[in-house]
Design an enzyme around this catalytic site. Structure first.
Site, mmCIF file in Angstrom:
data_model
loop_
_atom_site.group_PDB
_atom_site.id
_atom_site.type_symbol
_atom_site.label_atom_id
_atom_site.label_comp_id
_atom_site.label_asym_id
_atom_site.label_seq_id
_atom_site.Cartn_x
_atom_site.Cartn_y
_atom_site.Cartn_z
ATOM 1 N N LYS A 170 0.833 -1.210 0.000
ATOM 2 C CA LYS A 170 0.000 0.000 0.000
ATOM 3 C C LYS A 170 0.864 1.255 0.000
ATOM 4 C CE LYS A 170 -3.599 2.591 0.028
ATOM 5 N NZ LYS A 170 -4.667 2.618 1.033
ATOM 6 N N LYS A 238 0.019 11.528 5.457
ATOM 7 C CA LYS A 238 0.330 10.475 6.419
ATOM 8 C C LYS A 238 0.861 9.229 5.716
ATOM 9 C CE LYS A 238 -2.735 7.686 7.472
ATOM 10 N NZ LYS A 238 -3.186 6.338 7.038
#
Length: 313
Positions: A170, A238
């Site tokens: 990811k 983030k």
């Protein structure tokens, strides 16, 4: 199957809805009760706490902003593990650091609870259509069990390695997406500043090697100044920090990711952290000395990371 689902944000709500539609008994929990009520009207059961979800479910799925939220939901005073039975399965579809996923998996294993880190890609459109790509980390049996559940929300389910591997894949996904958005934004800015028929130009670009999902989905938002969040700048920032940390640990150079992370930070510093990540064009316009036009987003201000329901890309 008796399922629990915690985190009903832009991605989580439609994912939970697909699980209900697939015939599972689903207990849902979210900080905002309105999202719970919407799913109750479709056949879900509203949970009163994460512990209540753990009591009712054999498989619990979490979809949350970051690892502190996942830790609190699982291991807090009223956390899932206070009631979840041994032999159960936790599937975390959040985007968190690989190290955090490994630590969570180890803590759950101590309680004889299986764990799969299963972050997703496809954006809010993929969540609504049930066509997400899911990258799963875990042992073979746990991943097989997770796949039986997640088939209701995904077009692609791939076992990519042990616990933590899903989050590494990811991170790579978020690097690619951010880089593609940045280049689309640069191209759109160039086309707009040079008098080209922009829509015609994008049509021909979409028919050649430059074609991509990002070009298809994000360029129209840039042109329309429609930055209503499907995936917030704050959350992508983030994720890019997770990617940079993973690269540091692997001792590899990722200079482009570093530059793009700084562009994303510039957006946040300008108060645009609550916008969709297609708003990256605004940072490039500022660098080019262009007046930054208005936006149709209803959320123009930056939000603290982890302070909003989860929105994964």
């Amino acid at each position: 199957m008796d399922l629990g689902f915690i985190g009903l944000g832009v991605m989580g709500e439609p994912m939970a809805g697909h699980l209900v539609a697939a015939g599972h008994d689903v207990v849902v929990f979210n900080r905002s009760h309105a999202k719970v009520q919407a799913l109750e009207s479709r056949g879900a059961v509203g949970g009163t706490s994460p512990a209540h979800v753990g009591e009712k479910a054999d498989v619990v799925i979490t979809m949350l902003p970051d690892s502190p939220e996942v830790d609190e939901v699982l291991f807090g005073t009223e956390g899932v593990v206070t009631t979840l039975r041994p032999g159960s399965l936790v599937i975390d579809c959040s985007t968190i650091s690989p190290d955090a996923a490994v630590a969570i998996g180890a803590r759950l294993a101590d309680r004889d609870i299986a764990f799969v880190d299963a972050p997703v890609s496809g954006g809010d459109a993929g969540a609504k259509a049930g066509t997400l790509a899911v990258m799963m980390g875990g042992d073979d049996e746990s991943v097989r069990r997770a796949g039986e559940v997640l088939t209701a929300v995904a077009a692609s389910l791939v076992h990519v390695g042990p616990v933590g591997a899903g989050q590494l894949v990811k991170a790579a996904n978020q690097m690619l997406v951010a880089g593609n958005i940045a280049l689309v934004a640069e191209a759109v800015t160039l086309l707009q500043r040079t008098g080209v028929d922009v829509e015609a130009a994008l049509a021909v670009l979409g028919g050649g090697l430059a074609a991509s999902k990002v070009l298809e989905m994000k360029a129209p938002k840039m042109l329309a100044r429609d930055f209503a969040p499907g995936f917030r700048v704050d959350l992508h920032h983030k994720d890019l920090k997770i990617a940079l940390a993973a690269a540091e640990q692997a001792r590899i150079a990722v200079p482009l990711t570093g530059v793009i992370t700084q562009l994303v930070q510039a957006l946040r510093s300008a108060g645009d952290g609550g916008l969709d990540h297609s708003a990256l064009i605004r940072a490039l316009e500022r660098l080019s000395g262009a007046a930054v036009e208005g936006t149709r987003s209803s959320t123009p201000h930056s939000v603290s990371e982890g302070g909003q329901p989860c929105r994964q890309h």
